[in-house]
Scaffold this active site. Structure first.
Site, short mmCIF file in Angstrom:
data_model
loop_
_atom_site.label_atom_id
_atom_site.label_comp_id
_atom_site.label_asym_id
_atom_site.label_seq_id
_atom_site.Cartn_x
_atom_site.Cartn_y
_atom_site.Cartn_z
N ASP A 1 5.43 6.22 -0.20
CA ASP A 1 4.80 6.61 0.93
C ASP A 1 3.53 7.80 0.53
O ASP A 1 4.17 8.77 -0.36
CB ASP A 1 5.45 7.60 2.05
CG ASP A 1 4.78 8.35 2.87
OD1 ASP A 1 4.12 7.61 3.63
OD2 ASP A 1 5.09 9.35 2.96
N GLU B 1 0.96 3.43 -0.67
CA GLU B 1 -0.15 3.90 0.45
C GLU B 1 -0.86 5.20 -0.18
O GLU B 1 -0.24 6.17 -0.94
CB GLU B 1 0.53 4.48 1.38
CG GLU B 1 -0.29 5.27 2.58
CD GLU B 1 0.35 5.91 3.70
OE1 GLU B 1 -0.07 6.22 4.85
OE2 GLU B 1 1.44 6.60 3.32
N ASP C 1 -8.90 1.21 4.45
CA ASP C 1 -10.48 0.66 4.55
C ASP C 1 -10.54 -0.45 5.29
O ASP C 1 -11.41 -0.52 6.20
CB ASP C 1 -11.15 0.61 3.21
CG ASP C 1 -11.67 1.72 2.50
OD1 ASP C 1 -11.34 2.96 2.89
OD2 ASP C 1 -12.07 1.66 1.42
#
Length: 573
Positions: free
Chosen positions: A253, A288, A314
């Site tokens: 994360d 991420e 994106d």
């Protein structure tokens, strides 16, 4: 022989070895049910003691001021994050082999155990595995299960990273879920949080202040990854989940907040290198990271030296703007040209240079480095009202974008309930109490105080139990006509992906994607893959459009004809 983990209570032939790094203390006690013994200082701030304490024994560490604290590397808690830790062993009898699936065949299903079923447990989730296998999912990704404060939450506020949260079941219940998933041909990834500790139940400050830096993350003090005991805490944690729970990989994360600029190698590289060196089987490490960096995902031929794949924000951000017209917050950077940025993300991976102008071109990567998604827990739950995309976007355009997501050569990810177009929100929820609960409620309302479309007091209270209950997906909708229709569409697309697109991906060279000129709100991308050319022509607008011609065999059409309003067509040459 495998070295013992540095931290925690580990059962050995000579007894259970208890170990804690507490450099701020001159002494430390081990508190067992029938005894309280001084631990031995072994140097560099470490304390250790071996005692006869079989699996099931409760223990705590006693500080000089009389405070008793749980083990930060506890494998299981007797009660909550403040209570006693429990000695455990990984003596589960595995029944199924891990699936022999290549990463390029991955289709990820992100799942929050507490809201995936009415019961919210690992055992209840096991009953839904045939559904996922039938859908065409190949990877079950679990949101964090490490023990956090309270009885409900997303899991990103964990404070005991080695201990599965008891609200979902026992450690062996989690193993049983992973084992059963393997039996259904599903790999399992676990989301792990190495960038901060949650606000309730973290006692490290009382005896190991050097675990943290003065730097602040959005969620609390930054972690001192350069300190060898800190580095070991997290690397051993990753190895623990992979070995003791037979996981196929981890999702790391928000690694942009894992900062270790002066170490060689930096923490993230050291973690990946050690996993690759010590686990002799395929392990998938996904990340991420809003920096859009490429050094962590570099390939060496077909080998993956470090990280496997990256969540591509994106792609999501451009698709969201294109579908909804929303341009507030982090969508503002995609407002001027969402069509062009989405096409660029499809062809090249990253569409922008990342936060603060950082980042690097990624077109040289094979397509399976990028994980694309139309929504995930963050993109839904960080909205004030937790709306899903099918509440926000027009249905015909959504159908076309689903095909674009699932049939492109990148790794697709869907969020639980997407397959029947779940309408229930996924809200931010937590089970804190007292002053912390009030602070969370007030902070959530302050976060949305400047929005004109609703009053701050109308934002669902994260602490209200109903916020948790409302976030459960509704399996009865799968039995409705609309639910069955949506499920069949997803399943058909994923079968087409498996049969026709996945075989094309191996052997794909660098810069495989090419964006072609197309009208606004239209996409035209060709990928020169190892087994052929895959082409997409999509029109996300309500008017017909002339799109560049595509060669080869048509394999899919959403809509009336290629170029029709809200259409998506694919060819293989």
């Amino acid at each position: 022989m495998t070295a013992l983990p540095s931290w925690g209570a580990i059962v050995t032939e000579s007894g259970t070895r208890f170990r804690l790094w507490a450099p701020d203390l001159a002494s430390l006690r081990l508190c067992l049910p029938d005894s309280e013994d001084a631990m031995q200082a072994t140097g560099d701030g470490w304390f250790s003691l071996t005692r006869q304490a079989p699996a099931g024994t409760a223990y705590a560490f006693g500080l000089p001021d009389g405070t008793r604290v749980p083990d930060p590397a506890s494998r299981w808690q007797a009660d909550n994050v403040h209570g006693k830790s429990i000695v455990t062993t990984p003596d589960y009898r595995w029944r199924h082999n891990r699936p022999d699936l290549p990463w390029h065949a991955a289709v990820i299903y992100e799942c929050h155990i507490g809201t995936f079923t009415p019961q919210g447990t690992y055992r209840a989730a096991m009953a839904k595995l045939p559904h996922l296998a039938d859908l065409g999912v190949t990877v079950l990704e679990l949101m964090p299960v490490a023990h956090f404060g309270g009885d409900r939450g997303w899991g990103y506020d964990g404070v005991l990273p080695y201990a599965p949260h008891p609200a979902y079941g026992t450690p062996d219940d989690l193993r049983a879920l992973i084992d059963a998933a393997h039996g259904h041909g599903l790999m399992v990834l676990l989301d792990v949080v190495y960038n901060h500790f949650g606000p309730e139940g973290n006692y490290l400050h009382q005896y190991a202040s050097g675990f943290f830096e003065d730097r602040q993350t959005p969620w609390g003090p930054g972690i001192a990854y350069a300190a060898p005991p800190v580095r070991r805490f997290f690397i051993d944690n990753a190895l623990y989940w992979l070995r003791d729970f037979n996981l196929d990989g981890l999702r790391l994360d928000a690694i942009d907040h894992i900062r270790d600029p002066d170490s060689d190698p930096e923490f993230l590289i050291a973690l990946a290198q050690e996993i690759r060196a010590k686990i002799a089987r395929p392990v998938h490490l996904t990340t991420e990271d809003n920096r859009n960096v490429t050094h962590l995902h570099a390939r060496k031929g077909d080998a993956v030296p470090l990280m496997t794949a990256e969540w591509n924000d994106d792609w999501h951000n451009a698709a969201h703007v294109l579908l909804t017209g929303e341009t507030a917050g982090y969508y503002s950077g995609f407002a001027a040209d969402p069509t062009g940025l989405l096409a660029r993300a499809m062809a090249k991976g990253y569409a922008t240079t990342g936060a603060g102008g950082k980042g690097a071109p990624s077109g040289h990567f094979p397509p399976d480095v990028m994980i694309n998604f139309m929504q995930n827990h963050d993109q839904i739950g960080n909205r004030a009202m937790g709306e899903r995309l099918n509440v926000l976007a027009p249905e015909p355009a959504l159908r076309a974008m689903q095909a674009v997501l699932l049939l492109s050569p990148h790794v697709p990810m869907i969020f639980m309930g997407d397959e029947w177009e779940e309408m229930n929100p996924f809200l931010f929820f937590a089970g804190f109490t007292g002053d912390l609960a009030r602070a969370v409620t007030e902070g959530r309302r302050r976060e949305f105080a400047d929005f004109d479309s609703f009053a701050a007091q109308d934002v669902p209270d994260p602490i209200d139990l109903q916020s948790y209950h409302r976030s459960r997906i509704d399996w009865t909708k799968l039995d409705s006509h609309a639910g069955r229709t949506a499920f069949a569409r997803y399943r058909d697309l994923l079968r087409l992906r498996r049969d026709r697109i996945v075989p094309l991906i191996p052997g794909t060279g660098p810069h495989s994607g090419q964006r072609l000129d197309a009208p606004d709100r239209c996409l035209a991308v060709d990928w020169r893959l190892g087994g052929g050319i895959l082409s997409v022509r999509a029109n996300l607008s309500p008017a017909a459009a002339d799109l560049p011609a595509a060669a080869g065999e048509p394999i899919h059409l959403t809509g009336d004809t290629p170029g029709a309003p809200h259409s998506a067509a694919f060819w293989i040459a």
